[in-house]
Write a protein that holds these residues in place. Structure first.
Motif, PDB file in Angstrom:
ATOM      1  N   PRO A  16       0.833  -1.220   0.000  1.00  0.00           N
ATOM      2  CA  PRO A  16       0.000   0.000   0.000  1.00  0.00           C
ATOM      3  C   PRO A  16       0.860   1.260   0.000  1.00  0.00           C
ATOM      4  O   PRO A  16       2.024   1.236   0.415  1.00  0.00           O
ATOM      5  CB  PRO A  16      -0.795  -0.109   1.312  1.00  0.00           C
ATOM      6  CG  PRO A  16      -0.673  -1.512   1.752  1.00  0.00           C
ATOM      7  CD  PRO A  16       0.575  -2.064   1.155  1.00  0.00           C
ATOM      8  N   ARG A  17       0.292   2.344  -0.463  1.00  0.00           N
ATOM      9  CA  ARG A  17       1.033   3.607  -0.581  1.00  0.00           C
ATOM     10  C   ARG A  17       1.509   4.133   0.765  1.00  0.00           C
ATOM     11  O   ARG A  17       2.507   4.841   0.837  1.00  0.00           O
ATOM     12  CB  ARG A  17       0.163   4.673  -1.265  1.00  0.00           C
ATOM     13  CG  ARG A  17      -0.237   4.320  -2.673  1.00  0.00           C
ATOM     14  CD  ARG A  17       0.943   4.386  -3.581  1.00  0.00           C
ATOM     15  NE  ARG A  17       0.505   4.202  -4.969  1.00  0.00           N
ATOM     16  CZ  ARG A  17       1.213   3.598  -5.866  1.00  0.00           C
ATOM     17  NH1 ARG A  17       2.390   3.112  -5.557  1.00  0.00           N
ATOM     18  NH2 ARG A  17       0.781   3.458  -7.091  1.00  0.00           N
ATOM     19  N   TRP A  18       0.809   3.802   1.840  1.00  0.00           N
ATOM     20  CA  TRP A  18       1.207   4.335   3.136  1.00  0.00           C
ATOM     21  C   TRP A  18       2.574   3.820   3.574  1.00  0.00           C
ATOM     22  O   TRP A  18       3.250   4.484   4.360  1.00  0.00           O
ATOM     23  CB  TRP A  18       0.149   4.086   4.206  1.00  0.00           C
ATOM     24  CG  TRP A  18      -0.227   2.664   4.474  1.00  0.00           C
ATOM     25  CD1 TRP A  18      -1.256   1.962   3.929  1.00  0.00           C
ATOM     26  CD2 TRP A  18       0.431   1.760   5.376  1.00  0.00           C
ATOM     27  NE1 TRP A  18      -1.288   0.687   4.424  1.00  0.00           N
ATOM     28  CE2 TRP A  18      -0.261   0.537   5.321  1.00  0.00           C
ATOM     29  CE3 TRP A  18       1.530   1.872   6.219  1.00  0.00           C
ATOM     30  CZ2 TRP A  18       0.106  -0.569   6.071  1.00  0.00           C
ATOM     31  CZ3 TRP A  18       1.900   0.771   6.974  1.00  0.00           C
ATOM     32  CH2 TRP A  18       1.187  -0.427   6.901  1.00  0.00           C
ATOM     33  N   THR A  19       3.007   2.671   3.068  1.00  0.00           N
ATOM     34  CA  THR A  19       4.352   2.198   3.411  1.00  0.00           C
ATOM     35  C   THR A  19       5.415   3.094   2.785  1.00  0.00           C
ATOM     36  O   THR A  19       6.438   3.373   3.410  1.00  0.00           O
ATOM     37  CB  THR A  19       4.554   0.739   2.964  1.00  0.00           C
ATOM     38  OG1 THR A  19       4.346   0.633   1.559  1.00  0.00           O
ATOM     39  CG2 THR A  19       3.625  -0.192   3.700  1.00  0.00           C
ATOM     40  N   VAL A  20       5.148   3.556   1.573  1.00  0.00           N
ATOM     41  CA  VAL A  20       6.082   4.481   0.916  1.00  0.00           C
ATOM     42  C   VAL A  20       6.061   5.827   1.631  1.00  0.00           C
ATOM     43  O   VAL A  20       7.110   6.462   1.804  1.00  0.00           O
ATOM     44  CB  VAL A  20       5.729   4.631  -0.580  1.00  0.00           C
ATOM     45  CG1 VAL A  20       6.653   5.631  -1.249  1.00  0.00           C
ATOM     46  CG2 VAL A  20       5.789   3.285  -1.280  1.00  0.00           C
ATOM     47  N   ILE A  21       4.888   6.258   2.068  1.00  0.00           N
ATOM     48  CA  ILE A  21       4.780   7.523   2.814  1.00  0.00           C
ATOM     49  C   ILE A  21       5.587   7.446   4.106  1.00  0.00           C
ATOM     50  O   ILE A  21       6.266   8.413   4.482  1.00  0.00           O
ATOM     51  CB  ILE A  21       3.295   7.870   3.082  1.00  0.00           C
ATOM     52  CG1 ILE A  21       2.602   8.209   1.763  1.00  0.00           C
ATOM     53  CG2 ILE A  21       3.157   8.998   4.085  1.00  0.00           C
ATOM     54  CD1 ILE A  21       1.100   8.339   1.847  1.00  0.00           C
ATOM     55  N   LEU A  22       5.564   6.288   4.778  1.00  0.00           N
ATOM     56  CA  LEU A  22       6.377   6.123   5.987  1.00  0.00           C
ATOM     57  C   LEU A  22       7.867   6.230   5.678  1.00  0.00           C
ATOM     58  O   LEU A  22       8.626   6.821   6.458  1.00  0.00           O
ATOM     59  CB  LEU A  22       6.077   4.778   6.652  1.00  0.00           C
ATOM     60  CG  LEU A  22       4.750   4.653   7.373  1.00  0.00           C
ATOM     61  CD1 LEU A  22       4.542   3.235   7.873  1.00  0.00           C
ATOM     62  CD2 LEU A  22       4.672   5.639   8.521  1.00  0.00           C
ATOM     63  N   MET A  23       8.283   5.678   4.535  1.00  0.00           N
ATOM     64  CA  MET A  23       9.692   5.806   4.150  1.00  0.00           C
ATOM     65  C   MET A  23      10.059   7.256   3.875  1.00  0.00           C
ATOM     66  O   MET A  23      11.147   7.709   4.247  1.00  0.00           O
ATOM     67  CB  MET A  23       9.990   4.955   2.915  1.00  0.00           C
ATOM     68  CG  MET A  23      10.083   3.490   3.167  1.00  0.00           C
ATOM     69  SD  MET A  23      10.622   2.689   1.646  1.00  0.00           S
ATOM     70  CE  MET A  23       9.940   1.081   1.870  1.00  0.00           C
ATOM     71  N   VAL A  24       9.170   7.985   3.232  1.00  0.00           N
ATOM     72  CA  VAL A  24       9.432   9.398   2.935  1.00  0.00           C
ATOM     73  C   VAL A  24       9.491  10.209   4.234  1.00  0.00           C
ATOM     74  O   VAL A  24      10.368  11.067   4.403  1.00  0.00           O
ATOM     75  CB  VAL A  24       8.370   9.958   1.964  1.00  0.00           C
ATOM     76  CG1 VAL A  24       8.466  11.459   1.836  1.00  0.00           C
ATOM     77  CG2 VAL A  24       8.495   9.287   0.599  1.00  0.00           C
ATOM     78  N   ILE A  25       8.574   9.931   5.175  1.00  0.00           N
ATOM     79  CA  ILE A  25       8.602  10.624   6.466  1.00  0.00           C
ATOM     80  C   ILE A  25       9.918  10.332   7.186  1.00  0.00           C
ATOM     81  O   ILE A  25      10.531  11.218   7.781  1.00  0.00           O
ATOM     82  CB  ILE A  25       7.387  10.224   7.325  1.00  0.00           C
ATOM     83  CG1 ILE A  25       6.108  10.792   6.723  1.00  0.00           C
ATOM     84  CG2 ILE A  25       7.543  10.702   8.763  1.00  0.00           C
ATOM     85  CD1 ILE A  25       4.837  10.288   7.377  1.00  0.00           C
ATOM     86  N   MET A  26      10.372   9.075   7.101  1.00  0.00           N
ATOM     87  CA  MET A  26      11.645   8.714   7.720  1.00  0.00           C
ATOM     88  C   MET A  26      12.787   9.505   7.097  1.00  0.00           C
ATOM     89  O   MET A  26      13.641  10.037   7.802  1.00  0.00           O
ATOM     90  CB  MET A  26      11.890   7.209   7.563  1.00  0.00           C
ATOM     91  CG  MET A  26      13.147   6.708   8.222  1.00  0.00           C
ATOM     92  SD  MET A  26      14.550   6.373   7.163  1.00  0.00           S
ATOM     93  CE  MET A  26      13.956   5.213   6.020  1.00  0.00           C
ATOM     94  N   LEU A  27      12.799   9.612   5.776  1.00  0.00           N
ATOM     95  CA  LEU A  27      13.861  10.353   5.102  1.00  0.00           C
ATOM     96  C   LEU A  27      13.815  11.839   5.444  1.00  0.00           C
ATOM     97  O   LEU A  27      14.852  12.470   5.638  1.00  0.00           O
ATOM     98  CB  LEU A  27      13.758  10.159   3.587  1.00  0.00           C
ATOM     99  CG  LEU A  27      14.124   8.766   3.077  1.00  0.00           C
ATOM    100  CD1 LEU A  27      13.736   8.620   1.610  1.00  0.00           C
ATOM    101  CD2 LEU A  27      15.600   8.486   3.279  1.00  0.00           C
TER     102      LEU A  27
END
Length: 188
Positions: free
Chosen positions: A131-142
């Motif tokens: 799901p897209r929210w996993t990518v959003i979590l990676m972006v928030i981490m970065l």
């Protein structure tokens, strides 16, 4: 043991590694930077992430290809190098932070993990397996890695992205691609 079962076990290790990584944030807030509890959490999380990061690739290997494998390899090597840094802090104290070798290793591991995370986030977004929210979590981490007022929360968001993807891998709640759909139709 089947490959799918191995991936699920590695997904569980991702989940566990993420929870331990998230433990670095309260340890840092309570006892301070580079405190013993924070260093122990960081070392354990890095070791588990070095082992389990391959699951992030294996669960979407058809869609991400060789570049996905390279990203997972960068994450695994970067986590091993960061684990060695945490071990140095634990064993030798602040002496492990000084010198050219420590600076070079810190830069190499940081750049490798940063590059691996960026590549993995882009490939995961394009693969449409998670799901897209996993990518959003990676972006928030970065983003939290680059903002000085969020530096103590970086480990929390890093762990949260692993917890999210690890949970999805462990439970099998991700899009397994066209091959899984065909297999499901045949088994009906």
């Amino acid at each position: 043991m089947t490959l799918e079962r191995v991936v699920k076990w590695l997904g569980f290790l991702c989940l566990l590694a993420g929870i331990i990584r998230m433990g670095m944030t309260p340890s840092s807030l309570i006892w301070g930077d580079d405190s013993t509890p924070e260093v122990i959490c960081g070392f354990m999380a890095c070791m588990l992430m070095a082992i389990s990061s391959i699951a992030l690739y294996m669960s979407q290997s058809r869609e991400t290809g060789v570049l996905g494998f390279i990203a997972a390899l960068l994450l695994m090597i970067g986590n091993l190098l960061v684990a060695s840094n945490f071990y140095g802090l634990f064993a030798y104290g602040f002496y492990a932070k000084e010198g050219a070798f420590a600076s070079i290793m810190g830069g190499v591991s940081g750049m490798g993990m940063l590059l691996g995370t960026i590549i993995l986030a882009i490939l995961t977004f394009r693969a449409k397996v998670f799901p897209r929210w996993t990518v959003i979590l990676m972006v928030i981490m970065l983003v939290s890695f680059g903002l000085p007022w969020l530096d103590k929360w970086f480990a929390f968001f890093w762990g949260l992205s692993y917890v999210g993807m690890g949970f999805l891998i462990c439970t099998g709640r991700y899009n397994k691609g066209p091959a899984a759909k065909i297999k499901g139709i045949i088994s009906l």
